[in-house]
Design a protein around this motif. Structure first.
Motif, PDB file in Angstrom:
ATOM      1  N   SER A 117       0.887  -1.167   0.000  1.00 43.01           N
ATOM      2  CA  SER A 117       0.000   0.000   0.000  1.00 43.01           C
ATOM      3  C   SER A 117       0.927   1.219   0.000  1.00 43.01           C
ATOM      4  N   LEU A 118       0.369   2.413   0.061  1.00 44.82           N
ATOM      5  CA  LEU A 118       1.196   3.611  -0.032  1.00 44.82           C
ATOM      6  C   LEU A 118       2.285   3.631   1.034  1.00 44.82           C
ATOM      7  N   VAL A 119       3.521   3.842   0.587  1.00 48.97           N
ATOM      8  CA  VAL A 119       4.674   4.009   1.477  1.00 48.97           C
ATOM      9  C   VAL A 119       5.183   5.427   1.262  1.00 48.97           C
ATOM     10  N   LYS A 120       5.138   6.239   2.298  1.00 43.99           N
ATOM     11  CA  LYS A 120       5.524   7.654   2.186  1.00 43.99           C
ATOM     12  C   LYS A 120       6.880   7.886   2.826  1.00 43.99           C
ATOM     13  N   ASP A 121       7.756   8.556   2.086  1.00 45.36           N
ATOM     14  CA  ASP A 121       9.071   8.997   2.583  1.00 45.36           C
ATOM     15  C   ASP A 121       9.926   7.850   3.132  1.00 45.36           C
ATOM     16  N   LEU A 122      10.067   6.819   2.351  1.00 41.49           N
ATOM     17  CA  LEU A 122      10.903   5.661   2.692  1.00 41.49           C
ATOM     18  C   LEU A 122      12.368   6.082   2.745  1.00 41.49           C
ATOM     19  N   THR A 123      13.035   5.739   3.840  1.00 42.97           N
ATOM     20  CA  THR A 123      14.424   6.130   4.052  1.00 42.97           C
ATOM     21  C   THR A 123      15.178   4.996   4.737  1.00 42.97           C
ATOM     22  N   VAL A 124      16.441   4.828   4.366  1.00 42.66           N
ATOM     23  CA  VAL A 124      17.319   3.863   5.024  1.00 42.66           C
ATOM     24  C   VAL A 124      18.340   4.659   5.836  1.00 42.66           C
ATOM     25  N   LEU A 125      18.265   4.551   7.155  1.00 45.76           N
ATOM     26  CA  LEU A 125      19.212   5.235   8.040  1.00 45.76           C
ATOM     27  C   LEU A 125      20.403   4.304   8.255  1.00 45.76           C
ATOM     28  N   ALA A 126      21.191   4.165   7.206  1.00 44.66           N
ATOM     29  CA  ALA A 126      22.238   3.145   7.119  1.00 44.66           C
ATOM     30  C   ALA A 126      23.302   3.269   8.199  1.00 44.66           C
ATOM     31  N   ASP A 127      23.614   4.476   8.632  1.00 43.06           N
ATOM     32  CA  ASP A 127      24.676   4.642   9.624  1.00 43.06           C
ATOM     33  C   ASP A 127      24.272   4.138  11.005  1.00 43.06           C
ATOM     34  N   ARG A 128      23.026   3.743  11.173  1.00 42.62           N
ATOM     35  CA  ARG A 128      22.613   3.093  12.419  1.00 42.62           C
ATOM     36  C   ARG A 128      23.116   1.649  12.473  1.00 42.62           C
ATOM     37  N   VAL A 129      23.460   1.102  11.310  1.00 43.80           N
ATOM     38  CA  VAL A 129      23.984  -0.265  11.242  1.00 43.80           C
ATOM     39  C   VAL A 129      25.503  -0.269  11.299  1.00 43.80           C
ATOM     40  N   ALA A 130      26.116   0.619  10.540  1.00 43.69           N
ATOM     41  CA  ALA A 130      27.579   0.704  10.491  1.00 43.69           C
ATOM     42  C   ALA A 130      27.964   2.165  10.289  1.00 43.69           C
ATOM     43  N   SER A 131      28.961   2.618  11.000  1.00 44.32           N
ATOM     44  CA  SER A 131      29.319   4.042  10.954  1.00 44.32           C
ATOM     45  C   SER A 131      29.755   4.508   9.570  1.00 44.32           C
ATOM     46  N   ASP A 132      30.247   3.595   8.727  1.00 47.04           N
ATOM     47  CA  ASP A 132      30.670   3.990   7.380  1.00 47.04           C
ATOM     48  C   ASP A 132      29.569   3.805   6.330  1.00 47.04           C
ATOM     49  N   ALA A 133      28.405   3.333   6.727  1.00 45.16           N
ATOM     50  CA  ALA A 133      27.336   3.001   5.781  1.00 45.16           C
ATOM     51  C   ALA A 133      26.634   4.258   5.269  1.00 45.16           C
ATOM     52  N   VAL A 134      26.412   4.289   3.942  1.00 42.86           N
ATOM     53  CA  VAL A 134      25.735   5.408   3.290  1.00 42.86           C
ATOM     54  C   VAL A 134      24.751   4.850   2.269  1.00 42.86           C
ATOM     55  N   ALA A 135      23.494   5.276   2.362  1.00 45.11           N
ATOM     56  CA  ALA A 135      22.482   4.882   1.375  1.00 45.11           C
ATOM     57  C   ALA A 135      22.504   5.872   0.221  1.00 45.11           C
TER      58      ALA A 135
END
Length: 105
Positions: free
Chosen positions: A41-59
């Motif tokens: 169904s509608l998904v609004k403003d989907l975001t991956v907060l990648a740095d919560r998993v690894a400090s060097d992670a960037v989406a």
């Protein structure tokens, strides 16, 4: 490509968006991870907060809105391995739908 605008005629907190509105698949890649999201169904403003998993992670993208049936893929660049499942759920994968659900709780 064509751009799409989705306008809600209510504040997000009042929109009654489904909190679990997407199917998510995560695959490890040479650069990090690929996260494939398909909206049920509608998904609004989907975001991956990648740095919560690894400090060097960037989406590679953020604030994506998907109508039902649409899909989007994020590429996350990180040296961290074996943490793919963490990208599937909160507090890493977030949407405005989460706010809507919290407002109703």
């Amino acid at each position: 490509g064509a751009e799409r605008v989705v306008e809600l005629f209510a504040e997000v907190k009042d929109a009654r968006l489904a909190p679990d509105a997407a199917d998510v698949r995560v695959e490890e890649t040479p650069e990090g991870y690929r996260i494939d999201v398909t909206a049920r169904s509608l998904v609004k403003d989907l975001t991956v907060l990648a740095d919560r998993v690894a400090s060097d992670a960037v989406a590679d993208d953020a604030l994506i809105t998907l109508p039902a049936g649409a899909s989007w893929s994020f590429d996350v660049h990180t040296a961290e391995r074996g943490v793919g499942e963490a990208f599937r759920v909160a507090p890493v994968l977030r949407t405005a739908n989460d706010l809507s659900a919290l407002a109703r709780a």
